[in-house]
Enzyme design. Structure first.
Site, PDB file in Angstrom:
ATOM      1  N   ASP A   1       0.757  -0.931   0.129  1.00 28.11           N
ATOM      2  CA  ASP A   1       0.101   0.322   0.428  1.00 28.11           C
ATOM      3  C   ASP A   1       1.271   1.287   0.298  1.00 28.11           C
ATOM      4  OD1 ASP A   1      -2.216   1.085   0.082  1.00 28.11           O
ATOM      5  OD2 ASP A   1      -2.285   0.880   1.765  1.00 28.11           O
ATOM      6  N   GLY A   2       0.319   2.409  -0.122  1.00 31.10           N
ATOM      7  CA  GLY A   2       0.793   3.253  -0.435  1.00 31.10           C
ATOM      8  C   GLY A   2      -0.429   4.738   0.080  1.00 31.10           C
TER       9      GLY A   2
ATOM     10  N   HIS B   1     -10.345  -1.168   2.262  1.00 28.61           N
ATOM     11  CA  HIS B   1     -11.158  -0.213   3.432  1.00 28.61           C
ATOM     12  C   HIS B   1     -12.051  -0.840   3.299  1.00 28.61           C
ATOM     13  CE1 HIS B   1      -7.770   2.789   3.925  1.00 28.61           C
ATOM     14  NE2 HIS B   1      -8.360   3.204   2.539  1.00 28.61           N
TER      15      HIS B   1
ATOM     16  N   ASP C   1      -4.569  -2.677  -2.861  1.00 27.82           N
ATOM     17  CA  ASP C   1      -5.876  -2.322  -3.499  1.00 27.82           C
ATOM     18  C   ASP C   1      -5.672  -0.624  -4.588  1.00 27.82           C
ATOM     19  OD1 ASP C   1      -4.446  -0.016  -2.000  1.00 27.82           O
ATOM     20  OD2 ASP C   1      -5.859   0.299  -0.260  1.00 27.82           O
TER      21      ASP C   1
END
Length: 160
Positions: free
Chosen positions: A18-19, A137, A83
């Site tokens: 993730d970033g 999320h 994501d």
């Protein structure tokens, strides 16, 4: 095909990336969780993260994948979960077209982050990698954990 569908495979590595960015551009962070697996059994787990005082979310998404792949020393199959549709579609759908068009996108503008795309392509060439998009999320425990790590890294950059 999802990571869960492939748990029957022998040894493999699952990477969750993730970033994050506070503002875009702004201070950013990236994170990766690497799991060395034998079937459904986790053999080993590690995390990595980093930050940049002035970056974009997309740069951090790419950096997370790049840095995680650099850490893998084996030739085991890899399942990379993110994501970021920018990352997943970029590497699986858009990259070849960009190159064919002289690193131009569909709007005939230069592809952003070309240096990172070229570095990522060099890292994945010749490797067995399945790229999997995960809805962010949405309750995926590993995605939530790596998101938290990336945001912590971004906050560190903001206050460094």
């Amino acid at each position: 095909m999802t990571v869960a569908d492939n748990r029957h495979l022998g040894r493999h590595i699952v990477i969750h990336t993730d970033g994050a960015c506070i503002g875009n551009p702004g201070p950013g962070g990236w994170a990766a969780i690497l799991q060395s697996m034998d079937g459904a059994k986790q053999l080993k787990r590690g995390t990595a993260s980093g930050s940049d005082k002035d970056t974009t979310n997309n740069k951090m998404e790419l950096t997370a994948a790049i840095e995680a792949l650099k850490m893998i020393k084996s030739d085991s199959p890899v399942f990379l979960r993110s994501d970021s549709q920018y990352l997943i579609k970029g590497i699986t759908e858009w990259l070849e077209g960009w190159k064919a068009k002289g690193w131009r996108n569909a709007q005939r503008k230069p592809v952003l982050n070309r240096d990172l795309w070229e570095e990522l392509e060099a890292l994945v060439t010749g490797r067995s990698i399945i790229w999997e998009w995960v809805r962010g999320h949405n309750g995926d425990p590993m995605n939530e954990e790596v998101d938290q790590l990336a945001n912590e890294a971004a906050r560190k950059a903001a206050f460094a």
